[in-house]
Structures are given as structure tokens and as C-alpha cells.
Scaffold this motif. Structure first.
Motif, short mmCIF file in Angstrom:
data_model
loop_
_atom_site.label_atom_id
_atom_site.label_comp_id
_atom_site.label_asym_id
_atom_site.label_seq_id
_atom_site.Cartn_x
_atom_site.Cartn_y
_atom_site.Cartn_z
N ARG A 23 -11.77 13.40 -9.60
CA ARG A 23 -11.19 13.73 -8.09
C ARG A 23 -9.99 13.95 -8.36
NH1 ARG A 23 -15.92 11.70 -3.84
NH2 ARG A 23 -17.30 13.47 -4.31
N LEU A 27 -7.75 16.96 -6.92
CA LEU A 27 -6.75 16.99 -5.86
C LEU A 27 -5.28 17.41 -6.44
CD1 LEU A 27 -6.42 16.55 -3.06
CD2 LEU A 27 -5.91 13.92 -3.64
N ALA A 49 -5.77 20.52 0.80
CA ALA A 49 -6.08 19.22 0.20
C ALA A 49 -6.98 18.39 1.55
CB ALA A 49 -4.70 18.17 0.20
N LEU A 53 -10.68 16.57 0.84
CA LEU A 53 -10.88 15.49 1.34
C LEU A 53 -12.05 15.19 2.20
CD1 LEU A 53 -7.21 14.21 1.21
CD2 LEU A 53 -9.01 13.19 -0.43
N TRP A 56 -15.56 15.66 0.61
CA TRP A 56 -15.89 14.47 -0.01
C TRP A 56 -16.18 13.16 0.78
CZ3 TRP A 56 -11.12 14.69 -3.65
CH2 TRP A 56 -11.14 15.38 -4.77
N TYR A 92 -2.22 11.03 0.96
CA TYR A 92 -2.34 12.20 0.06
C TYR A 92 -1.11 13.10 0.09
CZ TYR A 92 -4.16 14.81 4.37
OH TYR A 92 -4.39 15.45 5.37
N PRO A 104 -3.10 9.08 -3.71
CA PRO A 104 -4.79 9.35 -3.82
C PRO A 104 -5.40 8.56 -4.31
CG PRO A 104 -3.22 11.44 -4.35
CD PRO A 104 -2.26 9.93 -4.12
N LEU A 107 -7.14 6.27 -1.63
CA LEU A 107 -7.93 7.07 -0.85
C LEU A 107 -9.41 7.52 -1.62
CD1 LEU A 107 -8.30 8.49 1.75
CD2 LEU A 107 -6.87 10.34 0.87
N ILE A 108 -9.08 8.02 -2.65
CA ILE A 108 -10.46 8.50 -3.54
C ILE A 108 -11.26 7.63 -3.99
CG2 ILE A 108 -11.10 9.56 -5.59
CD1 ILE A 108 -8.74 11.43 -4.99
N ILE A 111 -13.31 6.37 -0.98
CA ILE A 111 -14.30 7.33 -0.57
C ILE A 111 -15.23 7.01 -1.60
CG2 ILE A 111 -15.11 9.76 -0.65
CD1 ILE A 111 -12.07 10.42 0.24
N GLY A 132 -6.73 8.87 5.30
CA GLY A 132 -5.78 9.44 4.18
C GLY A 132 -4.65 9.78 5.19
#
Length: 426
Positions: A23, A27, A49, A53, A56, A92, A104, A107-108, A111, A132
Motif C-alpha cells: 500500500r 499510495l 489519495a 485511503l 482502505w 499523507y 504514510p 497511517l497505513i 489501518i 490521516g
């Protein structure tokens, strides 16, 4: 009080690491140009973006929306609806010609951790929110932490009148993006809604690599003071003014810059100083520089340390200017306080690190983060993940799969064993 360690039950952390890296790469493909990563606030790339997000977040079992400032916000309910939340997140947006991990990764990873809980049908005695932040870097309107300041309720509305390099105001850009600048206050959250704010982030420095550690526990986000200095002497002909009679502003600046470096190198207490920009006028090969402007960035682990250092550095530059018969002007252009990570929360981060079998190593953050704004409505903590050679804000910024995986495992363990402050102290 006792508590049961429940992290990772039924999860396959290596799959988390692989998902996170895939991911990150997806991104990173959203950029102004394919050659140089740039994802700037309120641009078409921001919108694309944000949509990715949000998708996701929804796949991970969260309700998700774009808030009034352009942050992406996801919520995973707890064992009952409307419980206070543990907020996780990062930004992000990027600098120009950026690396793909700064922001990111945190953040990712958040998630993916929620997605793992959802796959296992796991609900906790609190909600989890993942945010984010749309603009942490401040590239477009020269004002940082816009997304997190809006969430914290400390957004400075005067920034709406700031203009980008194309002459577009933030107010105009928000309207073109589909946001209403008069509704920014709707993004603000109340302290009672948050149990804590935790951010995973790449270190952006070489310490963890030097220590051969994949993760580290952050003690504090260092405050920063930025100064604009101007030295004025007398321009003159490079061939006719004797060396002893010159009032060369550039040599005065050079001595000042060296003095800043030497002062910080001999400090021994974590002080760092940077001169990142210098401009000499009139800027001709055969003319003695008469005016020189340069910036100074000073950071330290505590506010008292930083403020004393700034005062000492300014006194040294004043002495140099006086000896060289130069006029000096110094203005403070930016000041952010140091943000300590809450001891009760930092302890839980450390327990999660140890629980995954890693040595617990503490270090400060010299870079600024969204926690500097979030401290106004919640206790904060940070987990650093090693990045190759400490390189950041550069295309060579890189995190190994194993380290991304380690960060995910630690964050997931922290989430599943998190206890609110009042329960820790009871």
C-alpha cells in the motif's frame, strides 16, 4: 493492577508487513509527476489519495469520511457504540521530491492493524479512530500542522488568507477542492472524545540503525525555534577595497554559521542547529557582499534548553557583527514548544516493544510531528521505525519489509493491550 496480554492472537504479522509495503507503493504512485513524489495539500493528488485511503479504511471495517479540513477519518467501534477512542494516525501529504514512507507508514500501519482486528471479529472496550492528516508539512501555504491543528481546535484562521506560489489563497483552494473554509471548526474534537493519540513514524534519523534496532520509543518531540538573520555591511569593489577596511556581510555570516555549528556540537545535550538558507547581495563575483540573509533552526529536547541556546547563539552573532562593524537584525519566524510523550502511555509502548521481543530503546524526536498539535486535546506517544541511513525528505527514504512488519506487530500489541490513563492509575 493486572492485565492479560492478548496481542497477535490468530494474526499473521508477516502478512501485515507485506500489505503495508504494497500500500505504501500504491499510495506513492499518486504524485504530481512520476519522477518526483509530491502530494501537496488541496491538489488533485490530495483528492485521489484521500479517496484511496478512505476505501482502505472501509475495507478494514471502519466508517470513514473526509472532514472539514480535508483529513481522512476512520472509526472502528468498540464493544459498545460511541465509546471514547484511542486515536492513531499520521499525515499523507509530502514535501516536494519526497520519500514515500514519511507519514504514510504510520497511517497505513494503523489501518492494517484495525483490519486485522476486524478480520478476527475483535472489539475492544474503546473505539479506535485512524486519522490521516491532510497537511502536516506546510509546503503549499508555509504553515505546518494544518490538519492536526484543526482537529485539536487550534487552527489559526489567518492562514486562510495565505497564498501559494501561484497566488491562490488557502480559502480559494479549499473552495475549489469542495470544502467550506467557514466550517473548519467542525473538524475539532473534544478532549473527552479521545483517550490518547499514538503515532507510528519513521525515525528520520540514523540512531536506530546505528543501534541495530527496528523500533524505538519516543520520549519527546523536540521544540523548534526558527530565526531570520540579516547582516548589513558595505558593498564595494572586489579589487580596490583593502581587506582590513572591508565590512563584508558574507564573511560575517560565514563566521556566524561556524559559531552556530561549534556551539551546538559542544553542547552535549541533544541540541541541534541548522542554517538551511543563505542569500548574499548584490550577488556578483567582483562585488563585496553588502547584505546577507540566512535562516537559523534550533532544536532541543526541552524548551528551557532550546531558549537558552537561542539566546546564547544570538549573543555570539551580535558579538561577531559588532567586531566586524556590521548591522544585525534577528527575527523569530517560528516557535514550537517541546511535546513530552506521556509517561503512562510511553510505558505501554515500551511494554509492546518488549512483548514483541525487541530491546526497549528510548530516543527523542528532532523532527516535528502532528502530536505537537494533538497534545492540546490528548496525551500523546510515538513509536519510531528504523529507516535506512536515517535518510528522509528524499527519494532514497526507505524502510525494510522486516522493520515495517516489526512496527505493525508492536502497534497491534499496543492496541490490544491498551488501558486508558484512569485505569492505569487506579
Amino acid at each position: 493492577m493486572s492485565k492479560t496480554d492478548t496481542a497477535g492472537a490468530g494474526t499473521m504479522p508477516s502478512l501485515l508487513g507485506e500489505e503495508i509495503v504494497a500500500r505504501i507503493n500504491e499510495l506513492a504512485a499518486i504524485s504530481e509527476t512520476p519522477e518526483h513524489l509530491a502530494r501537496i495539500y488541496l491538489t488533485p493528488e490530495h483528492r485521489k489519495a484521500a479517496d484511496l485511503l478512505l476505501s482502505w479504511m472501509r475495507e478494514a471495517g471502519m466508517s470513514a469520511h473526509l472532514d472539514a479540513i480535508g483529513n481522512v477519518c476512520g472509526r472502528y467501534e468498540g464493544e459498545a457504540p460511541d465509546l471514547p477512542c484511542l486515536m492513531l494516525g499520521s499525515h499523507y501529504d509530502t514535501v516536494r521530491d519526497a520519500g514515500k514512507w514519511d507519514g504514510p507508514l504510520g497511517l497505513i500501519t494503523a489501518i492494517s492493524c484495525v483490519a486485522d482486528l476486524n478480520r478476527r471479529g475483535r472489539r475492544l472496550p474503546f473505539a479506535i479512530e485512524v486519522t490521516g492528516f491532510a497537511d502536516e508539512e506546510g509546503v503549499r501555504f508555509a504553515s505546518t500542522l494544518l490538519g492536526s491543528r484543526a482537529v485539536a481546535g487550534t487552527f489559526d484562521e489567518s492562514v486562510l488568507n495565505a497564498h501559494d506560489h501561484a497566488g491562490i489563497s488557502m480559502r480559494e483552494a479549499m473552495i475549489a477542492f469542495g470544502l467550506n473554509p467557514d466550517h473548519i471548526g467542525a473538524a475539532a474534537r473534544a478532549r473527552r472524545e479521545l483517550l490518547a493519540y499514538v503515532e507510528l513514524h519513521i525515525e528520520q534519523g540514523p540512531v536506530l540503525e546505528e543501534k541495530e534496532l527496528p523500533v524505538g520509543v519516543v520520549t519527546a518531540i523536540a521544540g523548534a525555534t526558527r530565526l531570520a538573520a540579516k547582516l548589513t555591511g558595505m558593498a564595494g569593489h572586489a579589487g580596490t577595497v583593502p581587506m582590513g577596511l572591508r565590512r563584508d556581510a558574507l564573511t560575517g555570516a560565514a563566521e556566524s554559521i561556524t559559531a552556530i555549528e561549534e556551539f551546538c556540537k559542544t553542547d552535549g545535550g541533544g541540541l541541534v542547529g541548522t542554517v538551511g538558507y543563505i542569500d548574499a547581495l548584490p550577488g556578483a563575483t567582483n562585488v563585496i557582499p553588502g547584505k546577507v540573509s540566512f535562516t537559523i533552526d534550533i532544536r532541543a529536547p526541552t524548551d528551557m534548553h532550546r531558549k537558552r541556546a537561542v539566546a546564547d547563539i544570538v549573543r555570539r552573532i551580535e558579538a561577531i557583527a559588532k567586531r566586524r562593524t556590521l548591522a544585525l537584525q534577528v527575527d523569530v519566524t517560528h516557535e514550537n514548544r517541546t511535546v513530552p510523550c506521556a509517561p503512562w502511555l510511553k510505558e505501554q509502548v515500551a511494554e509492546a516493544v518488549a512483548g514483541e521481543g525487541f530491546p526497549v530503546f528510548e530516543l527523542p524526536s528532532g523532527a516535528g510531528h502532528d502530536g505537537m498539535a494533538m497534545i492540546d486535546i490528548a496525551d500523546v506517544a510515538m513509536l519510531f521505525v528504523r529507516c535506512r541511513a536515517g535518510i528522509s525528505h528524499h527519494p532514497d527514504e526507505h524502510v525494510e519489509l522486516a522493520d515495517a512488519d516489526a512496527g505493525a506487530r508492536v502497534l497491534l500489541r499496543l492496541i490490544e493491550n491498551f488501558w486508558p490513563r484512569e485505569m492505569v492509575q487506579s
